[in-house]
Design a protein around this motif. Structure first.
Motif, PDB file in Angstrom:
ATOM      1  N   ALA A 153     -12.819  -0.680  18.566  1.00  0.00           N
ATOM      2  CA  ALA A 153     -11.557  -0.833  19.290  1.00  0.00           C
ATOM      3  C   ALA A 153     -10.524  -1.540  18.424  1.00  0.00           C
ATOM      4  O   ALA A 153      -9.345  -1.140  18.370  1.00  0.00           O
ATOM      5  N   VAL A 154     -10.953  -2.599  17.728  1.00  0.00           N
ATOM      6  CA  VAL A 154     -10.048  -3.324  16.842  1.00  0.00           C
ATOM      7  C   VAL A 154      -9.562  -2.409  15.720  1.00  0.00           C
ATOM      8  O   VAL A 154      -8.375  -2.386  15.374  1.00  0.00           O
ATOM      9  N   SER A 155     -10.471  -1.616  15.176  1.00  0.00           N
ATOM     10  CA  SER A 155     -10.116  -0.694  14.097  1.00  0.00           C
ATOM     11  C   SER A 155      -9.053   0.309  14.554  1.00  0.00           C
ATOM     12  O   SER A 155      -8.060   0.544  13.851  1.00  0.00           O
ATOM     13  N   ARG A 156      -9.227   0.879  15.737  1.00  0.00           N
ATOM     14  CA  ARG A 156      -8.248   1.840  16.251  1.00  0.00           C
ATOM     15  C   ARG A 156      -6.881   1.193  16.424  1.00  0.00           C
ATOM     16  O   ARG A 156      -5.850   1.770  16.065  1.00  0.00           O
ATOM     17  N   ASN A 157      -6.865  -0.015  16.968  1.00  0.00           N
ATOM     18  CA  ASN A 157      -5.601  -0.717  17.176  1.00  0.00           C
ATOM     19  C   ASN A 157      -4.909  -1.044  15.854  1.00  0.00           C
ATOM     20  O   ASN A 157      -3.688  -0.927  15.732  1.00  0.00           O
ATOM     21  N   MET A 158      -5.697  -1.464  14.854  1.00  0.00           N
ATOM     22  CA  MET A 158      -5.110  -1.813  13.570  1.00  0.00           C
ATOM     23  C   MET A 158      -4.521  -0.584  12.876  1.00  0.00           C
ATOM     24  O   MET A 158      -3.434  -0.651  12.277  1.00  0.00           O
ATOM     25  N   PRO A 201       0.127  -6.162  17.636  1.00  0.00           N
ATOM     26  CA  PRO A 201      -0.681  -5.341  18.541  1.00  0.00           C
ATOM     27  C   PRO A 201       0.133  -4.148  19.040  1.00  0.00           C
ATOM     28  O   PRO A 201       1.306  -4.305  19.389  1.00  0.00           O
ATOM     29  N   PRO A 202      -0.445  -2.964  19.052  1.00  0.00           N
ATOM     30  CA  PRO A 202       0.283  -1.774  19.520  1.00  0.00           C
ATOM     31  C   PRO A 202       0.825  -1.965  20.937  1.00  0.00           C
ATOM     32  O   PRO A 202       0.183  -2.585  21.786  1.00  0.00           O
ATOM     33  N   GLY A 203       2.025  -1.460  21.169  1.00  0.00           N
ATOM     34  CA  GLY A 203       2.604  -1.515  22.501  1.00  0.00           C
ATOM     35  C   GLY A 203       3.337  -2.798  22.832  1.00  0.00           C
ATOM     36  O   GLY A 203       3.826  -2.966  23.945  1.00  0.00           O
ATOM     37  N   THR A 204       3.408  -3.722  21.874  1.00  0.00           N
ATOM     38  CA  THR A 204       4.129  -4.977  22.104  1.00  0.00           C
ATOM     39  C   THR A 204       5.217  -5.131  21.048  1.00  0.00           C
ATOM     40  O   THR A 204       5.210  -4.455  20.011  1.00  0.00           O
TER      41      THR A 204
END
Length: 230
Positions: free
Chosen positions: A20-25, A165-168
């Motif tokens: 999950a962290v990898s996808r977000n990064m 972080p994506p979306g912020t």
């Protein structure tokens, strides 16, 4: 020395958390970001913390409260862009705070931080941390942040950059407060406790002047923190 149980040279599959962290990064790389840093004198904040920590108030919640008071005055820093075509001035100030866990990190969210007092905020933070430790944090308790705070000052790190972080719209990296020789306005030199903060922001939504103004407001709040306990 490697941690116990680590086999050097071995191929290790990502855990669910690491995936999950990898996808977000990777997703965050698609966002054009920039960074603005600021040094803040913390003598008054440190004194306030010593005064009220026995009531359950943590430095994390003091920094969160200071951040949300600054965001109230600078709503563009609490905005977000999710489709590359529009951005939203978020109606709530939900401060996500990065917490390290085994094999990753998670960001419990202090929702509507501007609408509760410092003592209620501290109790809520303790509840969230307890849920993190018990692995009982629910999705809405870590996925609804509008602005993120990452504080590693407890590790004596003086300065670092954080990944958005994506979306912020923004994330603020907070370093340790350390004794520093500073110059006063009247030309004198003295020793003050000073911390460095760096904000990483979405450049599609905000610009350097926006962050500079936000950080000036944050500086005033922290250097004269009487409003944090109202």
């Amino acid at each position: 020395m490697p941690r116990p149980g680590i086999e050097l040279g071995s191929l290790v599959q990502f855990t669910i958390m690491q995936s999950a962290v990898s996808r977000n990064m990777v997703e965050s790389l698609a966002v054009p970001t920039f960074r603005v840093g600021y040094s803040i004198i913390t003598d008054a904040l440190d004194a306030l913390y010593k005064k009220i920590k026995l009531k359950g108030v943590t430095m994390t919640t003091l920094l969160t409260k200071a951040t949300d008071l600054a965001l109230v005055k600078h709503p563009v820093v609490n905005s977000s862009c999710r489709d590359g075509k529009n951005f939203t001035y978020d109606s709530s100030i939900n401060i996500a705070v990065a917490v390290a866990i085994d094999d990753g990190l998670i960001t419990p969210v202090l929702q509507d931080a501007d609408k509760v007092d410092i003592y209620s905020l501290s109790r809520k933070w303790k509840e969230l941390v307890d849920k993190v430790r018990a692995k009982q944090l629910q999705p809405h308790e870590y996925s609804t942040g509008t602005f993120t705070l990452s504080n590693v000052g407890m590790f004596d790190v003086d300065c670092f950059d954080a990944i958005l972080p994506p979306g912020t719209g923004g994330i603020m990296a907070v370093g340790a407060s350390q004794p520093t020789v500073v110059g006063a306005k009247e030309g004198r030199i003295g020793m003050k406790n000073q911390m460095k903060v760096n904000v990483t922001a979405d450049h599609r939504v905000m610009y350097g002047a926006d962050l500079a103004s936000f950080l000036q407001t944050l500086d005033k709040i922290i250097e004269d923190p009487k409003d944090l306990t109202l």
